[in-house]
Each structure stands twice: as structure tokens, then as C-alpha cells.
Write a protein that holds these residues in place. Structure first.
Motif, PDB file in Angstrom:
ATOM      1  N   MET A   1       0.865  -1.176   0.000  1.00  0.00           N
ATOM      2  CA  MET A   1       0.000   0.000   0.000  1.00  0.00           C
ATOM      3  C   MET A   1       0.902   1.227   0.000  1.00  0.00           C
ATOM      4  SD  MET A   1      -3.173   0.930   2.543  1.00  0.00           S
ATOM      5  CE  MET A   1      -2.149   0.896   4.040  1.00  0.00           C
ATOM      6  N   LYS A   2       0.623   2.144  -0.911  1.00  0.00           N
ATOM      7  CA  LYS A   2       1.465   3.328  -1.064  1.00  0.00           C
ATOM      8  C   LYS A   2       0.616   4.493  -1.559  1.00  0.00           C
ATOM      9  CE  LYS A   2       3.834   0.929  -4.080  1.00  0.00           C
ATOM     10  NZ  LYS A   2       4.786   0.476  -5.132  1.00  0.00           N
ATOM     11  N   PRO A   3       1.043   5.736  -1.341  1.00  0.00           N
ATOM     12  CA  PRO A   3       0.274   6.883  -1.836  1.00  0.00           C
ATOM     13  C   PRO A   3       0.154   6.867  -3.359  1.00  0.00           C
ATOM     14  CG  PRO A   3       1.864   7.579  -0.175  1.00  0.00           C
ATOM     15  CD  PRO A   3       2.197   6.159  -0.504  1.00  0.00           C
ATOM     16  N   PHE A   4      -0.972   7.338  -3.865  1.00  0.00           N
ATOM     17  CA  PHE A   4      -1.184   7.344  -5.315  1.00  0.00           C
ATOM     18  C   PHE A   4      -0.368   8.436  -5.997  1.00  0.00           C
ATOM     19  CE2 PHE A   4      -3.596  11.079  -4.719  1.00  0.00           C
ATOM     20  CZ  PHE A   4      -4.060  11.571  -5.936  1.00  0.00           C
ATOM     21  N   ALA A   5       0.160   9.375  -5.221  1.00  0.00           N
ATOM     22  CA  ALA A   5       1.011  10.434  -5.755  1.00  0.00           C
ATOM     23  C   ALA A   5       2.158  10.652  -4.776  1.00  0.00           C
ATOM     24  CB  ALA A   5       0.211  11.725  -5.951  1.00  0.00           C
ATOM     25  N   GLY A   6       3.242  11.217  -5.286  1.00  0.00           N
ATOM     26  CA  GLY A   6       4.401  11.442  -4.423  1.00  0.00           C
ATOM     27  C   GLY A   6       5.420  10.337  -4.576  1.00  0.00           C
TER      28      GLY A   6
ATOM     29  N   THR B 179       0.392  -8.193   5.068  1.00  0.00           N
ATOM     30  CA  THR B 179       0.401  -9.655   5.042  1.00  0.00           C
ATOM     31  C   THR B 179      -0.975 -10.267   4.779  1.00  0.00           C
ATOM     32  OG1 THR B 179       0.130  -9.678   7.448  1.00  0.00           O
ATOM     33  CG2 THR B 179       2.393  -9.799   6.578  1.00  0.00           C
ATOM     34  N   ASP B 180      -2.042  -9.610   5.224  1.00  0.00           N
ATOM     35  CA  ASP B 180      -3.390 -10.150   5.047  1.00  0.00           C
ATOM     36  C   ASP B 180      -4.403  -9.026   5.213  1.00  0.00           C
ATOM     37  OD1 ASP B 180      -3.609  -9.711   7.844  1.00  0.00           O
ATOM     38  OD2 ASP B 180      -2.920 -11.754   8.246  1.00  0.00           O
ATOM     39  N   ARG B 181      -5.686  -9.332   5.105  1.00  0.00           N
ATOM     40  CA  ARG B 181      -6.706  -8.287   5.148  1.00  0.00           C
ATOM     41  C   ARG B 181      -6.763  -7.588   6.499  1.00  0.00           C
ATOM     42  NH1 ARG B 181     -12.092 -10.213   3.233  1.00  0.00           N
ATOM     43  NH2 ARG B 181     -12.913  -8.440   4.418  1.00  0.00           N
ATOM     44  N   GLU B 182      -6.543  -8.318   7.594  1.00  0.00           N
ATOM     45  CA  GLU B 182      -6.540  -7.689   8.918  1.00  0.00           C
ATOM     46  C   GLU B 182      -5.397  -6.674   9.016  1.00  0.00           C
ATOM     47  OE1 GLU B 182      -6.900 -10.989   8.419  1.00  0.00           O
ATOM     48  OE2 GLU B 182      -9.055 -10.998   8.879  1.00  0.00           O
ATOM     49  N   ASP B 183      -4.235  -7.052   8.484  1.00  0.00           N
ATOM     50  CA  ASP B 183      -3.092  -6.141   8.468  1.00  0.00           C
ATOM     51  C   ASP B 183      -3.416  -4.904   7.638  1.00  0.00           C
ATOM     52  OD1 ASP B 183      -0.503  -5.312   9.079  1.00  0.00           O
ATOM     53  OD2 ASP B 183       0.386  -6.359   7.357  1.00  0.00           O
ATOM     54  N   PHE B 184      -4.112  -5.106   6.519  1.00  0.00           N
ATOM     55  CA  PHE B 184      -4.524  -3.966   5.689  1.00  0.00           C
ATOM     56  C   PHE B 184      -5.382  -2.991   6.483  1.00  0.00           C
ATOM     57  CE2 PHE B 184      -8.095  -2.105   3.402  1.00  0.00           C
ATOM     58  CZ  PHE B 184      -7.424  -1.228   2.556  1.00  0.00           C
TER      59      PHE B 184
END
Length: 317
Positions: A144-149, A159-164
Motif C-alpha cells: 500500500m502506497k500513496p497514489f502520488a508522491g 500480510t493479510d486483510r486484517e493487516d490492511f
């Protein structure tokens, strides 16, 4: 006299070496210097035929100055109008239309409401999102990372949905991308200057910053040609004069991971002497070419294939 300026912030090694290199070539009628700004008046020429921009992404005043300069005929490297409009998610979308392999990617609304909005501002947005489809499409582990910058800021490995869900709470008002992890055998960072000069550098993003360029992958001539063609195509579609493209090779296929770096790292201590020498010499050569081709009072910017095809109502590819 045609002046080539470089606009920069804290960095010193590249700007100073660039200026020295251009001037050492003693091209008649051309000189390089740091950009000097005393005033910015609408519609008035700033006095530079060419400006290399290394800092306006962090200084809105400089971005406005560069747009005015471009309007008056300065060849700004990189085009400040496109740079203002560009972002990483759109670039990924564009690559899917021109047959460049990229990781599976989705964009996410910010976790917190943007300033001056309320829940009613998002009546068009379904919530909760269709997380099942999203997670099945991306898979885990994921990034997961910023869409800009850029600059590896606010980048998460999940690692998984809970981590997300735990990590997404930390992102505040940032708009994030969720992206498939490409487990790679080799990784390369590639300078592209002028849409024609390419340097492919072994790179290991899993190392600490100071050691990322010490990787020593051995690409075949065929793979070098494939990666060079990808780098050129990306930059020609985006219209960047000075950029880096990061390629992760999985099962022999180079995936474009990060290719919106219009003020890429060019510091001697991080990129190493050989890469530094290449980028200084190539940037100087290209800036001189742009100065020699410069025509007063007209548009001297580079516009990418996406923009020119759109203006001419042509399909991509």
C-alpha cells in the motif's frame, strides 16, 4: 547568449557537477548557472532558454514560476503542466492500455475525510467497498502506497486483510493504492533522459538505502534490449525528459513498478561514481541540445504521446 538554469533544493553534488559540465564543453553562445529569481511577473520571460527542475514538486511557488517561464518559451525539464497533472495510479492505468506489464493495482479513498468535506460529500461512493473482490484481485502479501508522491514515504507491506485494515487507519487523508507484490528475481532502476538516452542500473530495493545500487545482476543482451524498449516507451508516452523507471523481473518478464520519478535521485553518494558520471554527462548533453533547438516565444516543452494522441483524437498504441 542562451542560458541553461537548474532549479534545486538541498542537493548539491548533481547541480554543481551539471553546471560545471555544461560550461566545460564551451559551446558557443550557451552557459549554465543556478536559476536566480528576483521577481515573477505574469507573462514576462525569465531569461532562461532551458531550466532543469529538481525541486518544484516540493515548492508550489517554483511550480508557478516554471509554468510562467514555459508559457514564455523556456524549455522546462520536466514539463511543469504535465508534472502537475500526473500521478502514479493514472500511470499504471495508462500502461495497461499500451501493453506494459504492471502489478495489479487499485486505488482507495482516504481513510479520513478530506478537509472541508463531510459524509454527505461521498454519497456516490459505496461503503464498505467491495473488499472481497479487491483482495481477491490483488492477493497478499501486497503493498500500500500513496497514489502520488515518492521517496518511499508511507509505504506499507501487508500480510493479510486484517493487516490492511490496521495499517489503512494510519494513512489519514492520504489517497492510497493497493498493489500486488511482484516477487522478483532481478530488479533494475533505469534513468531515461530526453526520451532517448537510457542507463539500466542493477538495484536492490530490499537493501538499506546506501546499499541499493551495489546489486550486480547480469542481464543478457536480449533482456537489456527488452528493458530499454520498455523504458523508452513509458517515457515517450508520459513525455518526461528526465525520469527513472523501476523494473522488477519476475519469470523473465519486467514489470514497471515505479515510473513517475521526474526529480530522481542523482546524488553522488547514493548512485555511485559510474552512474553519477553518466547522468551528469547525459543531462548536460541533452540540456545543450534543448538550448540549441530553443525558439523564442513558442512552446518548447516536451508533450508525451498520451497528450498528443488525445489532442489528435488518435487511439493509443
Amino acid at each position: 547568449m542562451k542560458k541553461i538554469g537548474i532549479l534545486f533544493g538541498k542537493e548539491r553534488s548533481f547541480p554543481e557537477a551539471f553546471i560545471a559540465r555544461v560550461n566545460s564543453k564551451k559551446v558557443k553562445g550557451i552557459k549554465a548557472e543556478p536559476v536566480h529569481i528576483e521577481k515573477v511577473i505574469q507573462g514576462e520571460d525569465c531569461g532562461y532558454a532551458v531550466i532543469i527542475d529538481r525541486i518544484s514538486q516540493d515548492v508550489p511557488f517554483y511550480r508557478a514560476f516554471l509554468k510562467n517561464a514555459a508559457l514564455c518559451g523556456t524549455a522546462v525539464i520536466n514539463n511543469p503542466f504535465w508534472w502537475s497533472a500526473d500521478e502514479k495510479f493514472f500511470n499504471n492505468c495508462l500502461m495497461t492500455k499500451v501493453d506494459i506489464p504492471v502489478p495489479k493495482t487499485v486505488i482507495l479513498p482516504s481513510f479520513e475525510l478530506p478537509v472541508d468535506t463531510a459524509h454527505e460529500s461521498f454519497s456516490n461512493l459505496s461503503y464498505p467497498l467491495d473488499w472481497g473482490t479487491i483482495f481477491n484481485y490483488i492477493g497478499f502479501p501486497a503493498y500500500m502506497k500513496p497514489f502520488a508522491g515518492g521517496g518511499w514515504k508511507s509505504v506499507y507491506k501487508l500480510t493479510d486483510r486484517e493487516d490492511f485494515f490496521d495499517k489503512h487507519k494510519e494513512t489519514g487523508e492520504l489517497v492510497m493504492m493497493l498493489q500486488e507484490e511482484i516477487i522478483f528475481e532481478e530488479y533494475y532502476r533505469c534513468y531515461c533522459i530526453g526520451g532517448k538516452y537510457v542507463r539500466i542500473m542493477s538495484y536492490e530495493p530490499r537493501n538499506e538505502h546506501a546499499l541499493r545500487y551495489v546489486a550486480d545482476f547480469k542481464p543478457s543482451a536480449k533482456k537489456i534490449k527488452l528493458m530499454t524498449d520498455i523504458v523508452l516507451k513509458i517515457n515517450q508516452y508520459l513525455g518526461y525528459d528526465f525520469n527513472t523507471v523501476e523494473l522488477a523481473v519476475r519469470d523473465g518478464i519486467p514489470y514497471a513498478i515505479d515510473f513517475c520519478n521526474p526529480a530522481p535521485d542523482a546524488d553522488l553518494k547514493s548512485v555511485g561514481e559510474e552512474n553519477f558520471e553518466w547522468v551528469v554527462e547525459t543531462a548536460a548533453t541533452y540540456a545543450i541540445e534543448k538550448a540549441q533547438a530553443h525558439k523564442e516565444g513558442v512552446d518548447n516543452l516536451t508533450w508525451g504521446e498520451f497528450i498528443t494522441s488525445s489532442a489528435n483524437k488518435k487511439t493509443l498504441k
